[in-house]
Design a protein around this motif. Structure first.
Motif, mmCIF file in Angstrom:
data_model
loop_
_atom_site.group_PDB
_atom_site.id
_atom_site.type_symbol
_atom_site.label_atom_id
_atom_site.label_comp_id
_atom_site.label_asym_id
_atom_site.label_seq_id
_atom_site.Cartn_x
_atom_site.Cartn_y
_atom_site.Cartn_z
ATOM 1 N N MET A 648 0.822 -1.207 0.000
ATOM 2 C CA MET A 648 0.000 0.000 0.000
ATOM 3 C C MET A 648 0.860 1.262 0.000
ATOM 4 S SD MET A 648 -3.102 -0.776 -0.286
ATOM 5 C CE MET A 648 -3.787 0.856 0.042
ATOM 6 N N GLU A 649 2.008 1.232 0.655
ATOM 7 C CA GLU A 649 2.869 2.413 0.688
ATOM 8 C C GLU A 649 3.388 2.770 -0.689
ATOM 9 O OE1 GLU A 649 6.072 2.400 3.407
ATOM 10 O OE2 GLU A 649 4.818 2.240 5.177
ATOM 11 N N LEU A 650 3.788 1.779 -1.443
ATOM 12 C CA LEU A 650 4.355 2.048 -2.758
ATOM 13 C C LEU A 650 3.372 1.788 -3.880
ATOM 14 C CD1 LEU A 650 6.946 2.965 -4.148
ATOM 15 C CD2 LEU A 650 7.601 0.576 -4.353
ATOM 16 N N GLY A 651 2.504 0.784 -3.713
ATOM 17 C CA GLY A 651 1.606 0.409 -4.797
ATOM 18 C C GLY A 651 0.587 1.481 -5.129
ATOM 19 N N TYR A 652 -0.020 2.083 -4.099
ATOM 20 C CA TYR A 652 -1.057 3.090 -4.351
ATOM 21 C C TYR A 652 -0.514 4.317 -5.080
ATOM 22 C CZ TYR A 652 -4.824 6.418 -3.424
ATOM 23 O OH TYR A 652 -5.801 7.356 -3.557
ATOM 24 N N PRO A 653 0.588 4.950 -4.618
ATOM 25 C CA PRO A 653 1.124 6.078 -5.394
ATOM 26 C C PRO A 653 1.583 5.682 -6.791
ATOM 27 C CG PRO A 653 2.040 6.062 -3.176
ATOM 28 C CD PRO A 653 1.325 4.759 -3.367
ATOM 29 N N LEU A 654 2.187 4.488 -6.916
ATOM 30 C CA LEU A 654 2.633 4.055 -8.235
ATOM 31 C C LEU A 654 1.474 3.925 -9.217
ATOM 32 C CD1 LEU A 654 5.411 1.374 -7.591
ATOM 33 C CD2 LEU A 654 5.637 3.466 -8.915
ATOM 34 N N ILE A 655 0.379 3.322 -8.764
ATOM 35 C CA ILE A 655 -0.778 3.137 -9.642
ATOM 36 C C ILE A 655 -1.383 4.482 -10.027
ATOM 37 C CG2 ILE A 655 -3.126 2.213 -9.722
ATOM 38 C CD1 ILE A 655 -2.141 -0.125 -7.995
ATOM 39 N N GLN A 656 -1.521 5.389 -9.045
ATOM 40 C CA GLN A 656 -2.108 6.696 -9.337
ATOM 41 C C GLN A 656 -1.226 7.500 -10.294
ATOM 42 O OE1 GLN A 656 -4.033 9.119 -6.618
ATOM 43 N NE2 GLN A 656 -5.611 7.572 -6.438
ATOM 44 N N ASN A 657 0.090 7.525 -10.039
ATOM 45 C CA ASN A 657 0.980 8.271 -10.929
ATOM 46 C C ASN A 657 1.047 7.635 -12.314
ATOM 47 O OD1 ASN A 657 1.605 10.120 -8.913
ATOM 48 N ND2 ASN A 657 3.359 8.945 -8.185
ATOM 49 N N TRP A 658 0.984 6.303 -12.361
ATOM 50 C CA TRP A 658 0.968 5.629 -13.665
ATOM 51 C C TRP A 658 -0.280 6.006 -14.450
ATOM 52 C CZ3 TRP A 658 -2.744 2.066 -15.281
ATOM 53 C CH2 TRP A 658 -2.512 1.475 -16.524
ATOM 54 N N TRP A 659 -1.418 6.077 -13.775
ATOM 55 C CA TRP A 659 -2.664 6.437 -14.456
ATOM 56 C C TRP A 659 -2.607 7.876 -14.968
ATOM 57 C CZ3 TRP A 659 -6.452 3.921 -16.566
ATOM 58 C CH2 TRP A 659 -7.645 4.582 -16.879
ATOM 59 N N THR A 660 -2.005 8.782 -14.187
ATOM 60 C CA THR A 660 -1.869 10.173 -14.621
ATOM 61 C C THR A 660 -0.952 10.264 -15.828
ATOM 62 O OG1 THR A 660 -2.183 10.921 -12.345
ATOM 63 C CG2 THR A 660 -1.218 12.490 -13.891
ATOM 64 N N ARG A 661 0.191 9.562 -15.786
ATOM 65 C CA ARG A 661 1.107 9.576 -16.929
ATOM 66 C C ARG A 661 0.458 8.972 -18.172
ATOM 67 N NH1 ARG A 661 4.784 7.751 -12.976
ATOM 68 N NH2 ARG A 661 4.617 5.643 -13.812
ATOM 69 N N ARG A 662 -0.357 7.967 -17.977
ATOM 70 C CA ARG A 662 -1.022 7.321 -19.119
ATOM 71 C C ARG A 662 -1.975 8.280 -19.809
ATOM 72 N NH1 ARG A 662 -5.791 4.405 -19.858
ATOM 73 N NH2 ARG A 662 -5.677 2.727 -21.412
ATOM 74 N N LYS A 663 -2.738 9.040 -19.030
ATOM 75 C CA LYS A 663 -3.656 10.012 -19.620
ATOM 76 C C LYS A 663 -2.897 11.115 -20.354
ATOM 77 C CE LYS A 663 -6.039 11.037 -15.953
ATOM 78 N NZ LYS A 663 -7.089 11.654 -15.106
ATOM 79 N N LEU A 664 -1.794 11.579 -19.761
ATOM 80 C CA LEU A 664 -1.005 12.615 -20.421
ATOM 81 C C LEU A 664 -0.355 12.095 -21.695
ATOM 82 C CD1 LEU A 664 0.739 14.256 -17.323
ATOM 83 C CD2 LEU A 664 -1.190 15.149 -18.639
ATOM 84 N N ARG A 665 0.082 10.823 -21.673
ATOM 85 C CA ARG A 665 0.702 10.237 -22.852
ATOM 86 C C ARG A 665 -0.306 10.108 -23.988
ATOM 87 N NH1 ARG A 665 1.934 5.620 -20.858
ATOM 88 N NH2 ARG A 665 3.631 6.438 -19.563
ATOM 89 N N GLN A 666 -1.540 9.769 -23.655
ATOM 90 C CA GLN A 666 -2.571 9.652 -24.676
ATOM 91 C C GLN A 666 -2.912 11.006 -25.299
ATOM 92 O OE1 GLN A 666 -5.813 7.705 -22.681
ATOM 93 N NE2 GLN A 666 -4.956 5.646 -22.949
ATOM 94 N N GLU A 667 -2.840 12.071 -24.489
ATOM 95 C CA GLU A 667 -3.224 13.385 -25.000
ATOM 96 C C GLU A 667 -2.080 14.113 -25.698
ATOM 97 O OE1 GLU A 667 -4.988 15.735 -21.976
ATOM 98 O OE2 GLU A 667 -6.463 14.221 -21.391
ATOM 99 N N TYR A 668 -0.856 13.979 -25.168
ATOM 100 C CA TYR A 668 0.251 14.785 -25.677
ATOM 101 C C TYR A 668 1.394 13.962 -26.249
ATOM 102 C CZ TYR A 668 -2.161 18.328 -22.961
ATOM 103 O OH TYR A 668 -3.118 19.161 -22.450
ATOM 104 N N GLY A 669 1.341 12.640 -26.134
ATOM 105 C CA GLY A 669 2.417 11.806 -26.631
ATOM 106 C C GLY A 669 3.585 11.755 -25.674
ATOM 107 N N THR A 670 4.571 10.938 -26.005
ATOM 108 C CA THR A 670 5.718 10.764 -25.106
ATOM 109 C C THR A 670 6.606 12.001 -25.069
ATOM 110 O OG1 THR A 670 6.924 9.724 -26.918
ATOM 111 C CG2 THR A 670 5.720 8.269 -25.415
ATOM 112 N N GLN A 671 6.736 12.731 -26.167
ATOM 113 C CA GLN A 671 7.590 13.911 -26.179
ATOM 114 C C GLN A 671 6.983 15.057 -25.387
ATOM 115 O OE1 GLN A 671 10.612 13.946 -27.354
ATOM 116 N NE2 GLN A 671 10.444 11.823 -28.020
ATOM 117 N N GLY A 672 5.644 15.171 -25.436
ATOM 118 C CA GLY A 672 4.991 16.246 -24.699
ATOM 119 C C GLY A 672 5.144 16.100 -23.209
#
Length: 939
Positions: A648-672
């Protein structure tokens, strides 16, 4: 002009008195370097004079809601004239758009938020305090606005002096103590032996990582009048980033946002939703394409990741000075305590493993285990009603051997050792904390007068009284109101503890019911091991109940703490911490206490069993004893809880940050994603826990309780704790560096209320281990048998040969025909001898059925009971005496540290006197040079 000449003369004198520049032999390059240093400092001094004389800017027309606007000066007053600004500063997201003003703090709000007027007044007052401001719209959401704040040198110097920030002013000089010849010879032999060993593999490589330690300097509270005393190479870096952010936060906490006595501070704006977030920036990315050993660290965050948060350095010491410099003293002290606790677990884990291995090596020589395994002719009574069959004592051979692994002759020694270890750990931590407080300039640091909580002010604003410290009127809580709230809060705590006891009662009923169910199960594996299956499933269900109740307890503790209306934030934190610890400690250990001290103790005997609600027969211990149940309880709970916490200490932040990065990657691509500024990246990280370091401390304190309270029943607990903590340090480091926004650097002198809780656990551990050895284990019954009833009775011996016949002497005889109707088993035991059984055996010291008083207690029972009580009293008094003796003998402050502190105090006074004398002599020379002399001058 006179002030400028005086500054130049002071700089010349400072260079002239440097020990490395002598008058006799100075080459031309050294002279040029000295002149350049003088010219640079003079330019800074000119800029400082211009900054003092120039009016401060407070132009509201420069701020337009939602646009890319700036109130920063076109040229930073801290830069030397003619110095070019690197392009990197303009693109890395750590500076204003001019690339000169470093961002010290970030405020985030939404344009759609209705609290516009409060924000405008707040920001106008921020600029009036001298802070520079710049706004940026978010690249991902135009509704989000980032407010960037920068503190100029004048503001930093002013508030650093008000906050008594200690800054370096002279390098430390160490003096070697005199050594005796004998000690020198010993040290030479030790160093010669160490030459054969690896070169300190756990130490960090300071040659390839040169930034790990700051210069070791004397420090003093910053003063603008004595600024020439301090070591200032560059005004931009004199105050590190953590200190700059702390100063800006101090300013924001004292800026008004509305007319009124209590309408002040950033915290209130965050609580009412005017601002969505507030945080200092991380110092860039924690990853780099280049190796840190060949190209160096790009920033302190990158350095922390490589030498602290990376899994490849799990065996290295922590760079605590760097952690403190980046995250502040409070977080640095937590990791210092965690590292110290982990290091102290090494001897405890080694001794615990030795006790376990001693049980393994002596297993084949244990007389009790041999007798249990060879007792094929001893038939035991059923352990539950009806469905449980008669069983041979030899069927529990495996459990008897496993019990010996934990309950052997070394167990008592280990219990005494762990009680002493807990005291040594706390006493040496006080010494370690004193050294850290000295190295981090916390010895003379005192907390500021805390602000009153807004909730307290709103509740008691009508009643006021004079504050004895500040002399200002403040809200006042009547004594009767405070007592009534504390009584209600204590009642709530008592009710929740009763809920825990009710949950334990439910687990007891489950164990009683399922023993009979598993005994009648179809599968032979479960049917033959019904008691082990019952214990295992009960522990897993108990763990699930513990985790569910923890969620409820947090809400109840929060409600009760707010009900008490604490006056300050520290009082609120201490009250909340104490409640949460009590709830979780009782919740986690209640079932363990039941198994250790109540399971199988109040069951009655065959033919007269005690029952719950006159229905369910209480659970009995296994024929080999109850210690195996306690070991299973502790092992399963400890492993499951530590695994769950780490996930829970590491898994919860990792999952949330991964989900945020995934949404940004879909909208702006890897370079953005990589082109986002630093404030945008940090905003997408998870904020630090609302309760600060509470969860981290609570997890470790509960683990410390598991390691010490029932360690006599589970000697491998320190080893499991050690393995977990090695992982825990790197998990927490990785979380702080990569997954969380940078927390505000705050100061603290110690670990607070947690130290008192640790001392309480240490005292409780002595009592519980005495009862575990005397009541739960078979140590005392075996001792009584060896000295009083065995083959060696009266001879003063207690070896394995003296234990012959112990198993038979510890079992009583029961007449099968005396069973109650509801307890009578369905089988008559004819499968053992071909005819129905007449007698069976059970664990107790009772008379046989044909004695004058059937099933009455024997004399051996009373001897064992008296020996148990005597052992508890002797053990507790002995261990407490040893603990107090150790506490008395170990001083809280190391002698060499005490001498260093006295020496430093003396040297600082001498340095200050010399510097003042030097300044006055220069002024006197200047006045004589200008023809201004006065009589009776000093010196």
């Amino acid at each position: 002009e006179g002030r400028e000449d005086l500054q130049v003369n002071q700089l010349e004198t400072q260079i002239r008195i440097k020990p490395d520049i002598q008058k006799t032999d100075v080459d031309f390059s050294e002279i040029l370097n000295a002149i350049q240093e003088i010219a640079k400092d003079v330019n800074i001094f000119f800029d400082e004079l211009e900054g003092v004389n120039s009016p401060s800017k407070d132009d509201d027309s420069l701020l337009h809601h939602g646009n890319l606007t700036s109130t920063s000066d076109d040229a930073s007053r801290l830069e030397v004239v003619g110095e070019e600004v690197p392009d990197k500063n303009k693109t890395n997201g750590l500076y204003f758009r001019d690339g000169k003003c470093r961002i010290d703090y970030i405020l985030v709000y939404r344009k759609s938020n209705p609290q516009t007027e409060k924000r405008e007044v707040f920001e106008r007052n921020i600029r009036a305090e001298g802070l520079q401001m710049e706004k940026e719209s978010s690249l991902t959401n135009s509704d989000i606005i980032f407010v960037k704040l920068h503190a100029p040198w004048e503001v930093l110097g002013k508030y650093a002096e008000l906050m008594n920030v200690r800054m370096p002013f002279r390098r430390k000089i160490y003096y070697l103590h005199r050594r005796y010849k004998f000690m020198n010879r010993i040290e030479k032999q030790i160093s010669r032996f160490q030459g054969w060993l690896p070169r300190k593999p756990m130490k960090l490589d300071k040659e390839t990582l040169p930034d790990l330690e700051e210069n070791d300097c004397y420090t003093a509270p910053f003063s603008q009048q004595r600024i020439h005393h301090f070591i200032i190479h560059n005004k931009d870096t004199f105050f590190n980033n953590a200190t700059r952010s702390r100063i800006v936060h101090h300013i924001l906490q004292r800026v008004k946002y509305e007319e009124g006595k209590n309408k002040i501070g950033l915290n209130r704006l965050l609580s009412n939703g005017s601002y969505e977030a507030a945080f200092p920036l991380h110092e860039g990315s924690y990853r780099s394409k280049n190796s840190i050993k060949t190209h160096g660290a790009e920033n302190h965050r990158h350095l922390l990741y490589e030498c602290w948060a990376s899994w490849g350095v799990w065996y290295k010491y922590q760079p605590l000075d760097l952690v403190r410099r980046y995250f502040g003293e409070k977080i640095g002290l937590y990791f210092a305590w965690l590292g110290w606790y982990t290091g102290m677990l090494f001897p405890a884990a080694f001794i615990g493993l030795f006790v376990f291995l001693y049980g393994v090596t002596t297993l084949n020589h244990c007389q009790v285990s041999k007798e249990v395994c060879q007792a094929t002719d001893i038939i035991m009574c059923p352990i539950c009603d009806k469905y449980c069959p008669f069983m041979r004592l030899s069927d529990s051979c495996i459990y008897a051997k496993v019990t010996h692994l934990f309950d052997n002759g070394a167990t008592v020694f280990f219990a005494v050792f762990m009680a002493v270890w807990a005291t040594v750990f706390l006493e040496f931590w006080k010494r370690r904390r004193a050294v850290i407080a000295y190295d981090w300039d916390l010895i003379d640091w005192e907390e500021e007068e805390e602000e009153i909580r807004p909730q307290f002010e709103a509740k008691y604003s009508k009643k006021e009284r004079m504050n004895p410290i500040s002399g200002k009127p403040e809200p006042y809580q009547a004594f009767a109101d405070k007592c009534s709230r504390l009584i209600v809060s204590a009642s709530g705590i008592f009710f929740m503890i009763c809920v825990v006891i009710a949950a334990v009662f439910g687990i007891v009923i489950y164990r009683v019911v399922t023993v009979s169910t598993f005994a009648a199960f179809k599968w032979a594996l479960i049917r033959n091991n019904s008691q082990v299956a019952t214990t295992g499933t009960a522990v897993c269900i108990n763990f699930c109940i513990i985790m569910l109740l923890n969620v409820l307890y947090e809400k109840v503790a929060l409600f009760l703490t707010n009900l008490e209306q604490p006056r300050t934030e520290s009082e609120w934190e201490n009250s909340f911490t104490l409640k949460m610890f009590l709830f979780q400690f009782v919740n986690l250990n209640s079932s363990t206490f039941y198994i250790a001290f109540f399971l199988g103790r109040f069951t009655g005997h065959p033919g007269a069993y005690l029952r719950l609600i006159n229905r369910w027969r209480l659970e009995e211990c296994h024929p080999s004893g109850c210690l195996i149940d306690l070991c299973m309880q502790m092992g399963i709970i400890m492993v499951l809880k530590q695994t769950w916490n780490n996930f829970m200490e590491l898994g919860y932040p990792l999952i949330q940050n991964w989900w945020t990065r995934r949404k940004l990657r879909q909208e702006y691509g890897t370079q953005g994603k990589t082109s986002f500024p630093q404030w945008e990246k940090d905003y997408n990280l998870q904020p630090m826990n609302a309760y600060g370091l509470f969860d981290e401390y609570l997890e470790m304190i509960l683990q410390f309780g598991f390691t010490t309270i029932f360690v006599a029943a589970f000697p491998l607990a320190p080893l499991l704790a050690l393995l977990n903590n090695i992982i825990e340090i790197r998990l927490d480091a990785y979380k702080f560096v990569t997954q969380w926004r940078r927390p505000l650097a705050s100061r603290a002198k110690d670990i607070g209320i947690w130290y008192g809780i640790l001392e309480g656990i240490g005292i409780l551990s002595v009592i519980t281990n005495a009862f575990v050895i005397a009541v739960t284990s078979d140590f005392i019954p075996r001792l009584v048998y060896a000295y009083k009833y065995g083959p060696c009775a009266g001879q003063g011996e207690a070896g394995q040969k003296c234990m012959v016949g112990y198993v038979n002497a510890s079992l009583s005889v029961f007449l099968v025909s005396d069973f109650e109707n509801r307890s009578e088993p369905t089988s008559n035991g004819s499968e053992f001898s071909g005819s129905p059984l007449k007698y069976c055996r059970y664990r107790d010291y009772r008379d046989p059925p044909h004695s004058p008083v059937p099933y009455g207690y024997t004399l051996q029972f009373w001897h064992v009971l008296a020996a148990r009580l005597a052992f508890i009293i002797v053990f507790e008094h002995l261990v407490f005496c040893i603990k107090h003796l150790i506490s008395y003998l170990i001083p809280d402050l190391p002698k060499d540290l005490r001498d260093r502190m006295r020496r430093e105090k003396y040297l600082i006074q001498e340095m200050m006197y010399e510097a003042e004398l030097e300044r006055l002599q220069k002024e006197r020379k200047e006045r004589k040079k200008n023809g201004k002399s006065y009589h009776n001058e000093w010196p």
